[in-house]
Scaffold this active site. Structure first.
Site, mmCIF file in Angstrom:
data_model
loop_
_atom_site.group_PDB
_atom_site.id
_atom_site.type_symbol
_atom_site.label_atom_id
_atom_site.label_comp_id
_atom_site.label_asym_id
_atom_site.label_seq_id
_atom_site.Cartn_x
_atom_site.Cartn_y
_atom_site.Cartn_z
ATOM 1 N N ASN A 11 -7.705 105.013 36.361
ATOM 2 C CA ASN A 11 -6.652 104.688 34.898
ATOM 3 C C ASN A 11 -5.650 105.370 34.765
ATOM 4 O O ASN A 11 -5.232 104.793 33.324
ATOM 5 C CB ASN A 11 -8.011 105.352 34.263
ATOM 6 C CG ASN A 11 -9.421 104.894 34.023
ATOM 7 O OD1 ASN A 11 -9.259 103.861 33.617
ATOM 8 N ND2 ASN A 11 -10.651 105.902 34.908
ATOM 9 N N ASN A 13 -3.433 105.156 37.006
ATOM 10 C CA ASN A 13 -1.799 104.685 38.143
ATOM 11 C C ASN A 13 -2.898 103.332 39.278
ATOM 12 O O ASN A 13 -3.805 103.242 39.470
ATOM 13 C CB ASN A 13 -1.013 105.649 39.409
ATOM 14 C CG ASN A 13 -0.031 106.268 38.463
ATOM 15 O OD1 ASN A 13 0.367 105.726 38.535
ATOM 16 N ND2 ASN A 13 -0.610 107.670 38.683
ATOM 17 N N GLY A 110 -18.413 104.818 40.880
ATOM 18 C CA GLY A 110 -16.744 104.263 40.940
ATOM 19 C C GLY A 110 -16.417 103.898 42.775
ATOM 20 O O GLY A 110 -16.879 104.887 43.313
ATOM 21 N N HIS A 111 -15.609 102.964 42.938
ATOM 22 C CA HIS A 111 -15.352 102.401 43.033
ATOM 23 C C HIS A 111 -14.442 103.585 44.866
ATOM 24 O O HIS A 111 -14.142 103.862 45.442
ATOM 25 C CB HIS A 111 -15.016 101.235 44.355
ATOM 26 C CG HIS A 111 -15.827 100.023 43.176
ATOM 27 N ND1 HIS A 111 -15.758 98.876 42.096
ATOM 28 C CD2 HIS A 111 -16.807 100.028 44.013
ATOM 29 C CE1 HIS A 111 -16.558 98.182 42.642
ATOM 30 N NE2 HIS A 111 -17.783 99.424 43.112
ATOM 31 N N ASP A 112 -13.221 104.039 43.678
ATOM 32 C CA ASP A 112 -12.594 105.761 44.113
ATOM 33 C C ASP A 112 -13.520 106.280 44.986
ATOM 34 O O ASP A 112 -12.778 107.000 45.891
ATOM 35 C CB ASP A 112 -12.215 105.388 43.190
ATOM 36 C CG ASP A 112 -12.646 106.265 41.554
ATOM 37 O OD1 ASP A 112 -13.147 106.175 41.149
ATOM 38 O OD2 ASP A 112 -11.746 106.991 40.744
ATOM 39 N N ASP A 132 -10.853 113.939 43.976
ATOM 40 C CA ASP A 132 -10.169 113.912 44.038
ATOM 41 C C ASP A 132 -9.592 114.012 42.049
ATOM 42 O O ASP A 132 -10.326 113.688 41.611
ATOM 43 C CB ASP A 132 -10.623 111.723 43.966
ATOM 44 C CG ASP A 132 -9.486 111.315 43.810
ATOM 45 O OD1 ASP A 132 -8.571 111.579 42.946
ATOM 46 O OD2 ASP A 132 -9.639 109.974 44.406
ATOM 47 N N THR A 135 -7.188 110.699 37.135
ATOM 48 C CA THR A 135 -7.525 111.281 35.140
ATOM 49 C C THR A 135 -8.908 111.713 35.059
ATOM 50 O O THR A 135 -8.699 112.412 34.209
ATOM 51 C CB THR A 135 -7.642 109.720 34.917
ATOM 52 O OG1 THR A 135 -5.960 108.480 35.254
ATOM 53 C CG2 THR A 135 -7.589 109.415 33.265
HETATM 54 N N1 ATP Z 1 3.531 111.435 45.564
HETATM 55 C C1 ATP Z 1 3.564 112.011 44.849
HETATM 56 N N2 ATP Z 1 4.783 112.832 44.650
HETATM 57 C C2 ATP Z 1 4.482 113.395 43.182
HETATM 58 N N3 ATP Z 1 3.820 113.202 42.037
HETATM 59 C C3 ATP Z 1 2.809 112.655 42.266
HETATM 60 C C4 ATP Z 1 3.188 111.518 43.442
HETATM 61 N N4 ATP Z 1 1.647 111.611 43.444
HETATM 62 C C5 ATP Z 1 1.146 111.362 42.099
HETATM 63 N N5 ATP Z 1 1.759 112.660 41.788
HETATM 64 C C6 ATP Z 1 1.652 112.735 39.876
HETATM 65 O O1 ATP Z 1 0.260 113.260 40.080
HETATM 66 C C7 ATP Z 1 -0.213 112.058 38.979
HETATM 67 C C8 ATP Z 1 -2.121 112.215 39.372
HETATM 68 O O2 ATP Z 1 -1.910 111.008 40.362
HETATM 69 P P1 ATP Z 1 -2.839 109.648 40.412
HETATM 70 O O3 ATP Z 1 -2.548 108.801 40.628
HETATM 71 O O4 ATP Z 1 -3.973 110.895 41.780
HETATM 72 O O5 ATP Z 1 -4.019 110.863 39.491
HETATM 73 P P2 ATP Z 1 -3.478 109.667 38.392
HETATM 74 O O6 ATP Z 1 -3.200 108.044 38.638
HETATM 75 O O7 ATP Z 1 -3.299 110.182 37.050
HETATM 76 O O8 ATP Z 1 -5.159 108.735 38.312
HETATM 77 P P3 ATP Z 1 -5.978 107.382 38.659
HETATM 78 O O9 ATP Z 1 -6.117 107.578 40.413
HETATM 79 O O10 ATP Z 1 -7.646 107.805 37.914
HETATM 80 O O11 ATP Z 1 -5.410 106.642 38.275
HETATM 81 C C9 ATP Z 1 0.732 111.410 38.621
HETATM 82 O O12 ATP Z 1 0.986 110.887 37.365
HETATM 83 C C10 ATP Z 1 2.000 111.948 39.187
HETATM 84 O O13 ATP Z 1 2.437 112.786 37.324
HETATM 85 C C1 PAU Z 2 -14.840 109.273 37.312
HETATM 86 C C2 PAU Z 2 -13.594 108.236 37.715
HETATM 87 C C3 PAU Z 2 -12.773 107.491 36.278
HETATM 88 C C4 PAU Z 2 -12.767 109.159 38.740
HETATM 89 O O1 PAU Z 2 -10.931 107.759 38.478
HETATM 90 C C5 PAU Z 2 -14.114 106.938 38.315
HETATM 91 O O2 PAU Z 2 -14.992 106.791 39.002
HETATM 92 C C6 PAU Z 2 -14.969 105.920 37.571
HETATM 93 O O3 PAU Z 2 -14.960 105.507 36.182
HETATM 94 N N1 PAU Z 2 -16.414 106.223 38.202
HETATM 95 C C7 PAU Z 2 -17.941 105.694 36.987
HETATM 96 C C8 PAU Z 2 -19.066 106.272 37.258
HETATM 97 C C9 PAU Z 2 -19.284 107.042 38.706
HETATM 98 O O4 PAU Z 2 -18.519 106.969 39.266
HETATM 99 O O5 PAU Z 2 -20.561 107.711 38.141
#
Ligand code: ATP
Ligand code: PAU
Ligand code: K
EC number: 2.7.1.33
Length: 259
Positions: A11, A13, A110-112, A132, A135
């Site tokens: 959500n 990245n 969630g697939h993640d 994890d 977001t």
């Molecule tokens: N390798 C890295 N070096 C520095 N900062 C990082 C790195 N990876 C991630 N971050 C920081 O951590 C934040 C969160 O990263 P991450 O990609 O895990 O979660 P997200 O992108 O916020 O969530 P989602 O996976 O839900 O999209 C990023 O927005 C960035 O600010």
């Molecule tokens: C919880 C998030 C937003 C984390 O990225 C994602 O895994 C998601 O949208 N999951 C759906 C709901 C669930 O995992 O039960």
């Protein structure tokens, strides 16, 4: 060398990477946007793929995990346009996960979360707690028999700070960094301490409660951008793996190709 393209649509990245022999050779983060911004996200993914293709002409396959359904199809299409690769997509029931999903509605997980759990199981022994921090902060449990049994979903570090500054008249946005002091000496430090030490303490507490059910030998693995700052603050011993989700995707790809 079995090179593959790996993509994680989150959500915040979209992460585009290349893996070979279980190793991450490349990873680029692209901001996720929806609505009008969706086209810009897709365009950035396309640009990134063109660059990647020059550096990595070998890969012929790939696998994708998405928790943003609005982007899944469009990303698969640009991958095919630019590289000719037909992506395997998490959620396709032809994939061999190698893990039983024992929850009420397995198709809603969630697939993640699933990819993370599989990535953890490929490196550590069960039972497992996988945290994890993106977001959302998700806590995922794999029991002693290697089954995904569920967990917790909590507002992420950035998400909760944003909610706070938008709802409290006297609070502004603050930089997402560790404060100098545990006991904050100004508003900014108080908010930073609250969110980071709060997250670490919450995770420590959840580990205790989950271990009481699953066993004291349960291994903890943390991943996600925010985990980088939080895992060193945890009191419990935790493993940290920046590329856990990619490792899970790699396992699923190899497992699905072999059968
Ligand atoms: N390798 C890295 N070096 C520095 N900062 C990082 C790195 N990876 C991630 N971050 C920081 O951590 C934040 C969160 O990263 P991450 O990609 O895990 O979660 P997200 O992108 O916020 O969530 P989602 O996976 O839900 O999209 C990023 O927005 C960035 O600010
Ligand atoms: C919880 C998030 C937003 C984390 O990225 C994602 O895994 C998601 O949208 N999951 C759906 C709901 C669930 O995992 O039960
Ligand atoms: K939503």
């Amino acid at each position: 060398m079995n090179q593959i393209l790996v993509i994680d649509i989150g959500n915040t990245n979209v992460v585009v990477g290349v893996m070979a022999d279980g190793q991450v050779l490349h990873a680029t983060r692209i901001a996720t946007a929806l609505g009008e911004g969706k086209f810009e996200t897709i365009a950035s993914v396309k640009t990134e793929l063109r660059e990647l293709r020059k550096e990595h002409p070998e890969f012929r396959g790939g696998i994708l995990s998405s928790v943003v359904p609005e982007l899944t199809q469009a990303v698969c299409e640009v991958v095919f346009q630019v590289t000719g690769v037909e992506m395997m997509v998490m959620g396709d029931n032809r994939l061999k996960l190698g893990m039983e999903i024992c929850v009420e509605h397995s198709e809603q997980v969630g697939h993640d979360r699933i990819a993370d759990a599989i990535g953890a199981m490929s490196q550590f022994s069960c039972p497992l707690i996988i945290v994890d921090m993106g977001t959302a902060t998700t806590v995922n449990v794999v029991d002693r028999e290697g089954r995904f049994v569920g967990g917790m979903i909590i507002p992420g570090v950035r998400t909760s700070l944003d909610a706070l500054s938008s709802r409290a008249s006297q609070l502004r946005e603050v930089p997402l960094k560790l404060p100098e002091h545990l006991i904050g000496r100004n508003t900014t430090e108080c908010m930073q301490s609250g969110v980071f030490y709060g997250a670490a303490s919450m995770i420590d507490g959840l580990i205790d409660r989950i271990r009481a059910q699953q066993g004291s030998d349960t291994t903890v693995v943390m991943t996600g951008g925010h985990a980088r700052l939080v895992y060193p603050l945890c009191r419990h011993k935790v493993e940290y793996d920046e590329y856990l989700l990619f490792r899970g995707l790699y396992c699923i790809y190899i497992n699905s190709m072999q059968s």
